[in-house]
Design an enzyme around this catalytic site. Sequence first.
Site, short mmCIF file in Angstrom:
data_model
loop_
_atom_site.label_atom_id
_atom_site.label_comp_id
_atom_site.label_asym_id
_atom_site.label_seq_id
_atom_site.Cartn_x
_atom_site.Cartn_y
_atom_site.Cartn_z
N THR A 131 -30.70 -9.01 58.98
CA THR A 131 -30.10 -8.49 57.76
C THR A 131 -30.46 -9.34 56.55
O THR A 131 -30.75 -10.54 56.69
CB THR A 131 -28.56 -8.48 57.93
N ASP A 132 -30.41 -8.74 55.37
CA ASP A 132 -30.64 -9.51 54.13
C ASP A 132 -29.47 -10.45 53.84
O ASP A 132 -29.59 -11.34 53.00
CB ASP A 132 -30.88 -8.57 52.95
N GLU A 133 -28.33 -10.26 54.56
CA GLU A 133 -27.15 -11.08 54.26
C GLU A 133 -27.37 -12.55 54.60
O GLU A 133 -26.63 -13.41 54.14
CB GLU A 133 -25.92 -10.51 54.96
N TYR A 156 -20.37 -13.39 60.02
CA TYR A 156 -21.39 -12.43 60.43
C TYR A 156 -22.78 -12.91 60.01
O TYR A 156 -23.69 -13.05 60.83
CB TYR A 156 -21.11 -11.04 59.84
N LYS A 160 -26.03 -14.23 62.24
CA LYS A 160 -27.36 -13.59 62.20
C LYS A 160 -28.41 -14.62 61.76
O LYS A 160 -29.53 -14.64 62.30
CB LYS A 160 -27.36 -12.39 61.24
P1 NAD Z 1 -23.51 -1.18 65.05
O1 NAD Z 1 -22.32 -2.08 65.01
O2 NAD Z 1 -23.38 0.24 64.62
O3 NAD Z 1 -24.12 -1.15 66.53
C1 NAD Z 1 -24.22 -2.30 67.33
C2 NAD Z 1 -24.50 -1.86 68.76
O4 NAD Z 1 -24.62 -3.04 69.57
C3 NAD Z 1 -23.37 -1.02 69.38
O5 NAD Z 1 -23.88 0.09 70.05
C4 NAD Z 1 -22.68 -1.99 70.35
O6 NAD Z 1 -22.07 -1.33 71.45
C5 NAD Z 1 -23.86 -2.87 70.76
N1 NAD Z 1 -23.40 -4.20 71.21
C6 NAD Z 1 -22.53 -5.02 70.59
N2 NAD Z 1 -22.31 -6.13 71.33
C7 NAD Z 1 -23.10 -6.01 72.44
C8 NAD Z 1 -23.33 -6.86 73.57
N3 NAD Z 1 -22.69 -8.02 73.70
N4 NAD Z 1 -24.21 -6.44 74.51
C9 NAD Z 1 -24.84 -5.24 74.38
N5 NAD Z 1 -24.65 -4.40 73.33
C10 NAD Z 1 -23.78 -4.78 72.37
O7 NAD Z 1 -24.61 -1.96 64.21
P2 NAD Z 1 -25.78 -1.38 63.27
O8 NAD Z 1 -25.23 -1.18 61.91
O9 NAD Z 1 -26.47 -0.28 63.95
O10 NAD Z 1 -26.74 -2.65 63.22
C11 NAD Z 1 -27.74 -2.85 64.21
C12 NAD Z 1 -28.51 -4.12 63.90
O11 NAD Z 1 -29.08 -4.04 62.59
C13 NAD Z 1 -27.62 -5.38 63.90
O12 NAD Z 1 -28.35 -6.42 64.50
C14 NAD Z 1 -27.37 -5.65 62.43
O13 NAD Z 1 -27.18 -7.04 62.19
C15 NAD Z 1 -28.67 -5.16 61.80
N6 NAD Z 1 -28.56 -4.66 60.40
C16 NAD Z 1 -27.60 -3.74 60.06
C17 NAD Z 1 -27.56 -3.27 58.75
C18 NAD Z 1 -26.55 -2.22 58.31
O14 NAD Z 1 -26.48 -1.90 57.13
N7 NAD Z 1 -25.79 -1.62 59.22
C19 NAD Z 1 -28.46 -3.74 57.80
C20 NAD Z 1 -29.42 -4.70 58.20
C21 NAD Z 1 -29.47 -5.13 59.51
P1 TYD Z 2 -19.79 -2.76 54.06
O1 TYD Z 2 -20.11 -1.32 54.28
O2 TYD Z 2 -18.73 -3.40 54.90
O3 TYD Z 2 -21.16 -3.58 54.16
P2 TYD Z 2 -21.49 -5.16 53.84
O4 TYD Z 2 -20.23 -5.89 53.67
O5 TYD Z 2 -22.24 -5.58 55.06
O6 TYD Z 2 -22.33 -5.14 52.60
O7 TYD Z 2 -19.35 -2.94 52.55
C1 TYD Z 2 -20.21 -2.58 51.47
C2 TYD Z 2 -19.55 -3.06 50.19
O8 TYD Z 2 -18.33 -2.31 49.98
C3 TYD Z 2 -19.11 -4.53 50.23
O9 TYD Z 2 -19.32 -5.10 48.93
C4 TYD Z 2 -17.64 -4.47 50.55
C5 TYD Z 2 -17.19 -3.17 49.90
N1 TYD Z 2 -16.09 -2.46 50.59
C6 TYD Z 2 -14.96 -2.05 49.86
O10 TYD Z 2 -14.85 -2.27 48.63
N2 TYD Z 2 -13.96 -1.38 50.53
C7 TYD Z 2 -14.03 -1.12 51.87
O11 TYD Z 2 -13.08 -0.53 52.44
C8 TYD Z 2 -15.20 -1.53 52.60
C9 TYD Z 2 -15.34 -1.26 54.07
C10 TYD Z 2 -16.21 -2.19 51.91
#
Ligand code: NAD
Ligand code: TYD
Length: 350
Positions: A131-133, A156, A160
């Site tokens: 992630t970019d975070e 988190y 990562k």
């Molecule tokens: P998500 O939370 O929707 O899905 C995570 C999946 O991992 C789930 O299916 C869960 O059951 C599985 N999982 C969790 N713990 C596990 C374990 N111990 N063993 C096996 N499986 C397990 O997450 P997402 O949003 O799809 O993100 C997927 C990846 O992409 C993550 O690594 C996250 O850091 C990265 N990412 C997410 C975003 C975003 O905006 N959602 C952006 C950049 C990177």
């Molecule tokens: P989120 O979807 O949790 O992603 P991330 O924290 O990984 O960027 O949140 C996106 C943005 O929205 C973040 O600045 C937090 C804000 N946010 C709210 O203001 N209210 C909410 O209920 C949630 C879930 C997020």
Amino acid sequence: MKKILITGGAGFIGSHLIRLFVNKYPDYQIYNLDKLTYAGNLENLKDIEKMPNYKFILGDIVDGDFIMNLFKKESFDGVIHLAAESHVDRSITNPMEFIMTNIVGTVNLLNAAKYIWKDNLEGKRFYHVSTDEVYGSLGDTGFFYEDTAYAPHSPYSASKASSDHLVRAYHDTFGLPIIISNCSNNYGQNQFPEKLIPLFINNIRHNKPLPVYGKGVNVRDWLYVVDHASAIDVIYHNGPDGETFNIGGHNEWKNIDLIKVLIKVVDKKLGREPGSSEKLITYVTDRAGHDLRYAIDSSKLQNELGWTPSLQFEEGIEKTVDWYLENQQWLDNVTSGNYKKYYDEMYGNR
Ligand code: NAD
Ligand code: TYD
């Protein structure tokens, strides 16, 4: 047939990636390893679950013996690692889950890949999805580049960041063929409705309060999830060994501005006066350690590997709202916990 292990394939991004790979690469055997935590939902993969080149494996990446035995048995050629605890707010209430899955789980996968590939690295690849975070928070200007120093603030993002460092360490120390990408915030269908966009679409529909953290001035850079999956495809197949690529769509939105757009689109589709649901906006206590701004520079990926996002935000948000409004049953199953029964119905007696 190449054997590719995708971890976390029942989650939001993982399910889009599995769909892409299963359909696009009939000569790959795709294994989806997932623990099915609250975020894992096999209903996301209903359309491809019977494809001959797809196999689901229930398992926990934190269980090192299980992972090592699985790798010895299946001899994967490639790993694309997405399984993670992914929600910042949950990492504030329970950091340890994040340490175990995101750090220990990643090391278990690295150890198993290192072990089975020790005699022949030809054609092997360990792709770590991040992630970019990890880069921390920006002020009003500037971007995250691939060489921006890591400065995570939440449990988190710190977990990562730690996993990214370990993946690079296995490359530099043991010669493991790795590649990493760091992507901005994703949006689209099948996202668990605790994240901003699906939560707010659902709440607008049901006239529930919209909890805006702090003053709503935090900025996020939003990318359509299908475009993240296509970037992973391009990087997995064409990225040079050991490299890092940032993924993003140059699409920055201040939270409150994004929320107002979302309200207008949902109101219009529900036949309400566009903007009338702004009355649901409720400012709540800010998230602890809330990063102010994320913005990704993805020119390396665009220039070196020719990837570009497929659609503009306006189109993506329309598609996303349509999907959640048309799939109320999916949302109801997720919010009620019913989606957990799907595994038993589908795989329970196998
Ligand atoms: P998500 O939370 O929707 O899905 C995570 C999946 O991992 C789930 O299916 C869960 O059951 C599985 N999982 C969790 N713990 C596990 C374990 N111990 N063993 C096996 N499986 C397990 O997450 P997402 O949003 O799809 O993100 C997927 C990846 O992409 C993550 O690594 C996250 O850091 C990265 N990412 C997410 C975003 C975003 O905006 N959602 C952006 C950049 C990177
Ligand atoms: P989120 O979807 O949790 O992603 P991330 O924290 O990984 O960027 O949140 C996106 C943005 O929205 C973040 O600045 C937090 C804000 N946010 C709210 O203001 N209210 C909410 O209920 C949630 C879930 C997020």
